[in-house]
Design a protein around this motif. Structure first.
Motif, PDB file in Angstrom:
ATOM      1  N   ALA A   1      -7.429  65.629 -13.294  1.00 30.70           N
ATOM      2  CA  ALA A   1      -7.237  65.725 -11.841  1.00 30.70           C
ATOM      3  C   ALA A   1      -8.579  65.638 -11.109  1.00 30.70           C
ATOM      4  CB  ALA A   1      -6.518  67.021 -11.490  1.00 30.70           C
ATOM      5  N   ILE A   2      -9.600  66.267 -11.677  1.00 30.64           N
ATOM      6  CA  ILE A   2     -10.944  66.169 -11.090  1.00 30.64           C
ATOM      7  C   ILE A   2     -11.405  64.717 -11.086  1.00 30.64           C
ATOM      8  CG2 ILE A   2     -13.381  66.733 -11.487  1.00 30.64           C
ATOM      9  CD1 ILE A   2     -12.333  69.457 -12.645  1.00 30.64           C
ATOM     10  N   ASP A   3     -11.290  64.065 -12.241  1.00 30.62           N
ATOM     11  CA  ASP A   3     -11.748  62.679 -12.355  1.00 30.62           C
ATOM     12  C   ASP A   3     -10.977  61.755 -11.416  1.00 30.62           C
ATOM     13  OD1 ASP A   3     -13.491  63.538 -14.306  1.00 30.62           O
ATOM     14  OD2 ASP A   3     -12.283  62.804 -15.989  1.00 30.62           O
ATOM     15  N   TYR A   4      -9.664  61.927 -11.358  1.00 27.43           N
ATOM     16  CA  TYR A   4      -8.844  61.012 -10.560  1.00 27.43           C
ATOM     17  C   TYR A   4      -9.059  61.235  -9.067  1.00 27.43           C
ATOM     18  CZ  TYR A   4      -4.895  58.133  -9.136  1.00 27.43           C
ATOM     19  OH  TYR A   4      -4.115  57.154  -8.558  1.00 27.43           O
ATOM     20  N   SER A   5      -9.152  62.480  -8.636  1.00 30.64           N
ATOM     21  CA  SER A   5      -9.355  62.736  -7.207  1.00 30.64           C
ATOM     22  C   SER A   5     -10.696  62.178  -6.742  1.00 30.64           C
ATOM     23  CB  SER A   5      -9.258  64.237  -6.897  1.00 30.64           C
ATOM     24  OG  SER A   5     -10.317  64.959  -7.502  1.00 30.64           O
ATOM     25  N   ARG A   6     -11.719  62.346  -7.553  1.00 33.08           N
ATOM     26  CA  ARG A   6     -13.049  61.837  -7.193  1.00 33.08           C
ATOM     27  C   ARG A   6     -13.088  60.315  -7.269  1.00 33.08           C
ATOM     28  NH1 ARG A   6     -17.025  65.543  -6.824  1.00 33.08           N
ATOM     29  NH2 ARG A   6     -18.617  64.091  -7.532  1.00 33.08           N
ATOM     30  N   PHE A   7     -12.382  59.742  -8.221  1.00 33.47           N
ATOM     31  CA  PHE A   7     -12.273  58.287  -8.321  1.00 33.47           C
ATOM     32  C   PHE A   7     -11.636  57.700  -7.064  1.00 33.47           C
ATOM     33  CE2 PHE A   7      -9.072  54.973  -9.181  1.00 33.47           C
ATOM     34  CZ  PHE A   7      -9.912  53.899  -9.446  1.00 33.47           C
ATOM     35  N   LEU A   8     -10.565  58.322  -6.582  1.00 35.62           N
ATOM     36  CA  LEU A   8      -9.876  57.808  -5.400  1.00 35.62           C
ATOM     37  C   LEU A   8     -10.793  57.792  -4.180  1.00 35.62           C
ATOM     38  CD1 LEU A   8      -6.323  59.425  -5.717  1.00 35.62           C
ATOM     39  CD2 LEU A   8      -6.949  57.029  -6.103  1.00 35.62           C
ATOM     40  N   ILE A   9     -11.604  58.825  -4.024  1.00 30.68           N
ATOM     41  CA  ILE A   9     -12.526  58.854  -2.893  1.00 30.68           C
ATOM     42  C   ILE A   9     -13.637  57.820  -3.078  1.00 30.68           C
ATOM     43  CG2 ILE A   9     -14.307  60.271  -1.772  1.00 30.68           C
ATOM     44  CD1 ILE A   9     -12.386  62.648  -2.041  1.00 30.68           C
ATOM     45  N   PHE A  10     -14.178  57.731  -4.285  1.00 29.66           N
ATOM     46  CA  PHE A  10     -15.250  56.768  -4.548  1.00 29.66           C
ATOM     47  C   PHE A  10     -14.773  55.331  -4.336  1.00 29.66           C
ATOM     48  CE2 PHE A  10     -17.521  53.883  -7.384  1.00 29.66           C
ATOM     49  CZ  PHE A  10     -18.843  54.127  -7.045  1.00 29.66           C
ATOM     50  N   ILE A  11     -13.614  54.996  -4.886  1.00 29.20           N
ATOM     51  CA  ILE A  11     -13.133  53.608  -4.788  1.00 29.20           C
ATOM     52  C   ILE A  11     -12.744  53.263  -3.355  1.00 29.20           C
ATOM     53  CG2 ILE A  11     -10.658  53.895  -5.252  1.00 29.20           C
ATOM     54  CD1 ILE A  11     -12.987  51.310  -6.892  1.00 29.20           C
ATOM     55  N   THR A  12     -12.243  54.245  -2.606  1.00 32.94           N
ATOM     56  CA  THR A  12     -11.958  54.002  -1.187  1.00 32.94           C
ATOM     57  C   THR A  12     -13.242  53.675  -0.430  1.00 32.94           C
ATOM     58  OG1 THR A  12      -9.994  55.423  -1.167  1.00 32.94           O
ATOM     59  CG2 THR A  12     -11.089  55.048   0.945  1.00 32.94           C
ATOM     60  N   ALA A  13     -14.285  54.455  -0.681  1.00 36.77           N
ATOM     61  CA  ALA A  13     -15.566  54.206  -0.017  1.00 36.77           C
ATOM     62  C   ALA A  13     -16.126  52.837  -0.390  1.00 36.77           C
ATOM     63  CB  ALA A  13     -16.564  55.309  -0.382  1.00 36.77           C
ATOM     64  N   LYS A  14     -16.028  52.463  -1.670  1.00 31.96           N
ATOM     65  CA  LYS A  14     -16.545  51.166  -2.100  1.00 31.96           C
ATOM     66  C   LYS A  14     -15.742  50.023  -1.490  1.00 31.96           C
ATOM     67  CE  LYS A  14     -19.378  50.186  -4.590  1.00 31.96           C
ATOM     68  NZ  LYS A  14     -20.797  49.848  -4.295  1.00 31.96           N
ATOM     69  N   MET A  15     -14.423  50.144  -1.466  1.00 29.20           N
ATOM     70  CA  MET A  15     -13.597  49.095  -0.874  1.00 29.20           C
ATOM     71  C   MET A  15     -13.886  48.956   0.617  1.00 29.20           C
ATOM     72  SD  MET A  15     -11.819  47.416  -3.044  1.00 29.20           S
ATOM     73  CE  MET A  15     -10.680  46.600  -1.914  1.00 29.20           C
ATOM     74  N   GLN A  16     -14.074  50.081   1.306  1.00 31.88           N
ATOM     75  CA  GLN A  16     -14.414  50.024   2.725  1.00 31.88           C
ATOM     76  C   GLN A  16     -15.736  49.289   2.939  1.00 31.88           C
ATOM     77  OE1 GLN A  16     -14.414  53.973   4.373  1.00 31.88           O
ATOM     78  NE2 GLN A  16     -12.200  53.984   4.703  1.00 31.88           N
ATOM     79  N   SER A  17     -16.676  49.459   2.014  1.00 32.87           N
ATOM     80  CA  SER A  17     -17.996  48.834   2.180  1.00 32.87           C
ATOM     81  C   SER A  17     -17.914  47.313   2.084  1.00 32.87           C
ATOM     82  CB  SER A  17     -18.977  49.373   1.134  1.00 32.87           C
ATOM     83  OG  SER A  17     -18.669  48.891  -0.164  1.00 32.87           O
ATOM     84  N   PHE A  18     -16.847  46.790   1.467  1.00 28.88           N
ATOM     85  CA  PHE A  18     -16.649  45.346   1.368  1.00 28.88           C
ATOM     86  C   PHE A  18     -15.709  44.817   2.448  1.00 28.88           C
ATOM     87  CE2 PHE A  18     -17.528  46.447  -3.189  1.00 28.88           C
ATOM     88  CZ  PHE A  18     -18.763  45.815  -3.260  1.00 28.88           C
ATOM     89  N   SER A  19     -15.244  45.690   3.329  1.00 28.45           N
ATOM     90  CA  SER A  19     -14.211  45.318   4.296  1.00 28.45           C
ATOM     91  C   SER A  19     -14.738  45.424   5.723  1.00 28.45           C
ATOM     92  CB  SER A  19     -12.981  46.226   4.135  1.00 28.45           C
ATOM     93  OG  SER A  19     -12.538  46.247   2.796  1.00 28.45           O
ATOM     94  N   ILE A  20     -14.083  44.718   6.626  1.00 35.71           N
ATOM     95  CA  ILE A  20     -14.455  44.779   8.042  1.00 35.71           C
ATOM     96  C   ILE A  20     -13.609  45.868   8.703  1.00 35.71           C
ATOM     97  CG2 ILE A  20     -14.837  43.432  10.138  1.00 35.71           C
ATOM     98  CD1 ILE A  20     -14.634  40.923   8.404  1.00 35.71           C
ATOM     99  N   ILE A  21     -13.828  47.082   8.270  1.00 35.92           N
ATOM    100  CA  ILE A  21     -13.115  48.230   8.822  1.00 35.92           C
ATOM    101  C   ILE A  21     -14.102  49.377   8.965  1.00 35.92           C
ATOM    102  CG2 ILE A  21     -10.844  47.605   7.879  1.00 35.92           C
ATOM    103  CD1 ILE A  21     -11.347  49.564   5.605  1.00 35.92           C
TER     104      ILE A  21
END
Length: 201
Positions: free
Chosen positions: A153-173
């Motif tokens: 649960a620790i790994d998955y919750s932190r992964f979700l936040i990290f991957i959201t931040a990375k995807m946002q960095s490649f997006s025009i949002i």
């Protein structure tokens, strides 16, 4: 915007919260975004292990100081109902939503609180609030949360936040989520910080 993730396991509840505060503004009719800080505290815990996380607009005084002061006032003898009522009032005074995580008679209790209502989310294995578009897509995969232990649960919750931040960095949002996050575990007996911004520890 922010991102809060809560995952319920048979061993406890894991909560992760990003640290970014951003603003959206118009410049000659062009919509722009700016990062204010990547060091905001959005996750708090009371003396008796009730976790409180917020998403929404901060201001003066910062929401973090309001929630931190509230949590410091609560003792082991403060009824959960009292805390819930105060959180309701805070959401009415400020433009925020609150996720509250607790154990009541050893039973997990998860509430989503805003200025209009209070929703019981305790039956869900995972809850999240904020910038959830990417999380919704990832959670469309067949993930069996029943087999998660605390580290999963620790790994998955932190992964979700990290991957959201990375995807946002490649997006025009709006780049509204930080890669770094705070993570807390609560159980019926105790709580433990897995990661906490050193400025607030």
């Amino acid at each position: 915007m922010s991102l809060i993730i809560g995952i319920k396991t048979h061993h406890g509840i894991v909560i992760s919260a990003d640290r970014r505060i951003s603003i959206e503004y118009e410049d000659n009719t062009i919509r722009r975004f700016a990062v204010i800080t990547d060091n905001e505290q959005k996750l708090f815990v009371t003396e008796n292990g009730i976790a409180i996380a917020y998403i929404g607009s901060s201001g003066i005084p910062p929401i973090s100081s309001i929630l931190e002061n509230a949590c410091q006032r609560y003792s082991n003898h403060t009824p959960l109902t009292t805390i819930i009522e105060e959180m309701k009032q805070i959401t009415k005074n400020y433009k925020i939503n609150i996720l509250l995580f607790a154990y009541e008679n050893n039973i997990p209790k998860i509430l989503s609180i805003n200025s209009e209502n209070e929703k019981d989310m305790s039956s869900y294995p995972i809850v999240y609030s904020g910038a959830t578009e990417i999380v919704n897509k990832l959670n469309s995969f067949p993930i069996n949360f029943d087999f998660f232990n605390l580290q999963d649960a620790i790994d998955y919750s932190r992964f979700l936040i990290f991957i959201t931040a990375k995807m946002q960095s490649f997006s025009i949002i709006n780049q509204s989520v930080s890669k770094d996050c705070d993570t807390l575990v609560i159980t019926p007996e105790h709580y433990i910080w897995i990661e906490q911004n050193k400025l607030h520890s």
